[in-house]
Scaffold this motif. Structure first.
Motif, PDB file in Angstrom:
ATOM      1  N   HIS A 120       1.082  -1.093   0.220  1.00 57.46           N
ATOM      2  CA  HIS A 120       0.017   0.154  -0.101  1.00 57.46           C
ATOM      3  C   HIS A 120       0.789   1.218   0.450  1.00 57.46           C
ATOM      4  CE1 HIS A 120      -2.927  -3.043   0.716  1.00 57.46           C
ATOM      5  NE2 HIS A 120      -2.247  -2.906   2.185  1.00 57.46           N
ATOM      6  N   VAL A 121       1.597   1.661  -0.764  1.00 59.69           N
ATOM      7  CA  VAL A 121       3.189   2.374  -0.858  1.00 59.69           C
ATOM      8  C   VAL A 121       3.660   2.517  -2.254  1.00 59.69           C
ATOM      9  CG1 VAL A 121       4.714   3.166   0.161  1.00 59.69           C
ATOM     10  CG2 VAL A 121       3.866   1.971   1.124  1.00 59.69           C
ATOM     11  N   ARG A 122       2.881   3.924  -2.762  1.00 57.15           N
ATOM     12  CA  ARG A 122       3.647   4.508  -4.461  1.00 57.15           C
ATOM     13  C   ARG A 122       4.890   4.050  -3.747  1.00 57.15           C
ATOM     14  NH1 ARG A 122       0.289   5.981  -7.911  1.00 57.15           N
ATOM     15  NH2 ARG A 122       1.573   7.212  -9.539  1.00 57.15           N
ATOM     16  N   VAL A 123       5.434   3.596  -4.261  1.00 57.64           N
ATOM     17  CA  VAL A 123       7.222   3.371  -4.443  1.00 57.64           C
ATOM     18  C   VAL A 123       7.929   4.124  -5.638  1.00 57.64           C
ATOM     19  CG1 VAL A 123       9.689   1.497  -4.561  1.00 57.64           C
ATOM     20  CG2 VAL A 123       7.167   1.191  -4.036  1.00 57.64           C
ATOM     21  N   ASN A 124       8.656   5.282  -5.300  1.00 57.00           N
ATOM     22  CA  ASN A 124       9.495   5.553  -6.641  1.00 57.00           C
ATOM     23  C   ASN A 124       9.905   4.563  -7.215  1.00 57.00           C
ATOM     24  OD1 ASN A 124      11.119   7.824  -8.010  1.00 57.00           O
ATOM     25  ND2 ASN A 124      12.509   7.567  -6.547  1.00 57.00           N
ATOM     26  N   ARG A 125       9.744   4.761  -9.078  1.00 56.65           N
ATOM     27  CA  ARG A 125      10.223   3.673 -10.042  1.00 56.65           C
ATOM     28  C   ARG A 125      11.554   3.878 -10.712  1.00 56.65           C
ATOM     29  NH1 ARG A 125       6.422   0.045 -11.055  1.00 56.65           N
ATOM     30  NH2 ARG A 125       7.635  -0.432 -13.025  1.00 56.65           N
ATOM     31  N   ARG A 160      18.127   6.006   5.118  1.00 56.88           N
ATOM     32  CA  ARG A 160      16.250   6.977   5.522  1.00 56.88           C
ATOM     33  C   ARG A 160      16.231   7.250   3.880  1.00 56.88           C
ATOM     34  NH1 ARG A 160      20.624   8.866  10.099  1.00 56.88           N
ATOM     35  NH2 ARG A 160      20.685  10.957   8.224  1.00 56.88           N
ATOM     36  N   ARG A 161      16.525   8.123   3.153  1.00 57.82           N
ATOM     37  CA  ARG A 161      16.301   8.337   2.026  1.00 57.82           C
ATOM     38  C   ARG A 161      15.692   7.306   1.459  1.00 57.82           C
ATOM     39  NH1 ARG A 161      19.344  11.132  -3.392  1.00 57.82           N
ATOM     40  NH2 ARG A 161      17.230  10.644  -4.306  1.00 57.82           N
ATOM     41  N   LEU A 162      16.524   6.249   1.741  1.00 58.44           N
ATOM     42  CA  LEU A 162      15.466   5.186   0.650  1.00 58.44           C
ATOM     43  C   LEU A 162      14.629   4.427   1.552  1.00 58.44           C
ATOM     44  CD1 LEU A 162      16.286   2.659  -1.277  1.00 58.44           C
ATOM     45  CD2 LEU A 162      17.377   1.121  -0.233  1.00 58.44           C
ATOM     46  N   GLU A 163      13.958   4.168   2.795  1.00 58.18           N
ATOM     47  CA  GLU A 163      13.643   3.499   3.832  1.00 58.18           C
ATOM     48  C   GLU A 163      11.999   4.787   3.674  1.00 58.18           C
ATOM     49  OE1 GLU A 163      14.948   1.217   7.545  1.00 58.18           O
ATOM     50  OE2 GLU A 163      15.670   4.060   7.651  1.00 58.18           O
ATOM     51  N   ARG A 164      12.477   6.191   2.973  1.00 60.06           N
ATOM     52  CA  ARG A 164      11.478   6.929   3.249  1.00 60.06           C
ATOM     53  C   ARG A 164      10.737   6.412   1.223  1.00 60.06           C
ATOM     54  NH1 ARG A 164      14.995  10.683   5.232  1.00 60.06           N
ATOM     55  NH2 ARG A 164      15.481  11.694   2.965  1.00 60.06           N
ATOM     56  N   GLU A 165      11.303   6.076   0.793  1.00 61.93           N
ATOM     57  CA  GLU A 165      10.926   5.930  -0.894  1.00 61.93           C
ATOM     58  C   GLU A 165      10.252   4.941  -0.576  1.00 61.93           C
ATOM     59  OE1 GLU A 165      14.039   6.829  -4.129  1.00 61.93           O
ATOM     60  OE2 GLU A 165      14.536   8.830  -3.184  1.00 61.93           O
ATOM     61  N   LEU A 166      10.394   3.754   0.061  1.00 57.97           N
ATOM     62  CA  LEU A 166       9.656   2.192  -0.075  1.00 57.97           C
ATOM     63  C   LEU A 166       9.474   2.381   0.883  1.00 57.97           C
ATOM     64  CD1 LEU A 166      12.971   0.197  -0.862  1.00 57.97           C
ATOM     65  CD2 LEU A 166      11.329   0.749  -2.621  1.00 57.97           C
ATOM     66  N   GLY A 167       9.326   3.649   1.957  1.00 55.44           N
ATOM     67  CA  GLY A 167       8.149   3.298   3.005  1.00 55.44           C
ATOM     68  C   GLY A 167       8.028   1.584   4.036  1.00 55.44           C
ATOM     69  N   ALA A 168       9.075   1.357   4.170  1.00 57.62           N
ATOM     70  CA  ALA A 168       9.594   0.227   5.311  1.00 57.62           C
ATOM     71  C   ALA A 168      11.085   0.915   5.882  1.00 57.62           C
ATOM     72  CB  ALA A 168       9.539  -0.338   4.273  1.00 57.62           C
ATOM     73  N   GLU A 169      10.614   0.518   7.336  1.00 53.64           N
ATOM     74  CA  GLU A 169      12.142   0.261   7.977  1.00 53.64           C
ATOM     75  C   GLU A 169      12.181  -0.559   7.465  1.00 53.64           C
ATOM     76  OE1 GLU A 169      11.375   0.095  11.981  1.00 53.64           O
ATOM     77  OE2 GLU A 169      10.656   2.121  11.886  1.00 53.64           O
TER      78      GLU A 169
END
Length: 332
Positions: free
Chosen positions: A7-12, A50-59
């Motif tokens: 349910h997260v819009r992942v940056n492609r 941390r930026r990757l976690e934000r972009e994926l919406g997951a820890e």
């Protein structure tokens, strides 16, 4: 943050740099070592993760003052990240204009963990990739060849190297080899399936003392023997090759400190040690900055073998040398 991709819009258009930061931390499970491996500041590495976690919406990692571990989302991401980075490396290689050179891999001996990893890696590579075996007797000697650019990859006890040397190399733990002893068939202890360390009190064992290319192994032996009444055999020059090793050991009637992966000696038996179970940590070690499909294949092969055969399992109460034992206490 939630589970990866749920349910997260992942940056492609995720930057490969962020994936490299993630995989480095996943390999090392330590932010400082991962930053050193990538030649970046730790703050920059942490920022990328941390930026990757934000972009994926997951820890992706569980972080405490004592330990770094992958979350379920991190475990899920890791194989995808490796494939993306491999594809990028393949793309760069395809347009580099240079023919891929052979990768020179020291496996120490024909019967060794390194040989097993090399054989598995060769099953995974295409015909355009060449892995050429070398047989240095120890990691201390191989490390000098790595730094001189005459060798690309080796295997052994990385933490037993001089810290100044190790700082110039990359390494990743792949196995805990159980330590054993080679005894003549007529030795009184040869009848035992496993030999308690206390039973070796009063014995003299060969552990490559006098061989400057295997100082990491002699250091491990000295730590293991200390306070147990086990003596180190007198220093002896480097013994080159299995055939010569068998000849010298047989002639001198040595008992030999070995690992569970060891050359068969005629008229001798290999017995694992116990009470406690001593372990020798084995890492894959390579030159910093090295990028090669063969190195990726070696990493993949080591991970597959470790998973299939429990290479990273440590029995309760197992013995480890220093500084590895201290690092395990912090991580456990």
């Amino acid at each position: 943050m939630g589970e990866l991709g749920h349910h997260v819009r992942v940056n492609r258009d995720i930057e490969p740099r962020l994936l490299r930061a993630f995989t480095a931390v996943a390999d090392e499970l330590h932010f400082t070592r991962a930053a050193a491996r990538l030649y970046v500041a730790q703050q920059a590495l942490s920022r990328d993760v941390r930026r990757l976690e934000r972009e994926l919406g997951a820890e992706l990692f569980v972080r405490t003052t004592r330990q770094v571990a992958l979350t379920a989302a991190g475990e899920r991401l890791l194989p995808y990240a490796r494939r993306v980075l491999q594809a990028q490396d393949d793309l760069a290689a395809a347009f580099s204009g240079a023919e891929q050179r052979p990768l020179l891999v020291d496996v120490s001996a024909p019967v060794s963990t390194g040989s097993q990893v090399l054989a598995e890696a060769r099953r995974r590579i295409g015909p355009e990739t060449e892995l050429v075996a070398r047989f240095h007797s120890g990691l201390a000697g191989a490390a000098a060849e790595l730094l001189a650019g005459r060798l690309d990859v080796s295997f052994g006890r990385a933490r037993g190297l001089d810290p100044a040397v190790l700082a110039r190399l990359d390494h990743r733990l792949i196995r805990y080899e159980r330590i054993a002893v080679v005894l003549r068939e007529d030795h009184p202890l040869a009848r035992l399936e496993e030999i308690p360390l206390s039973a070796l009190a009063g014995e003299t064992l060969y552990a490559a003392a006098g061989n400057d290319t295997t100082t990491e192994w002699t250091d491990l032996a000295a730590q293991l023997f200390a306070g147990r009444g086990i003596a180190m055999a007198e220093p002896f020059p480097e013994i080159d090759g299995d055939e010569e090793f068998i000849r010298v050991v047989t002639k001198r009637r040595w008992s030999v400190l070995a690992s569970e992966v060891f050359t068969h000696l005629p008229g001798a038996v290999l017995r694992p040690l116990t009470e406690p179970v001593p372990l020798s940590p084995v890492s894959v070690v390579w030159r910093k900055g090295l990028s090669h499909p063969g190195l990726d294949a070696l990493h993949a092969a080591a991970r597959a073998l470790a998973t299939a055969s429990g290479w990273l399992h440590r029995p309760p109460g197992a013995w480890l040398p220093h500084p590895e034992a201290g690092a395990m206490m912090i991580r456990d």
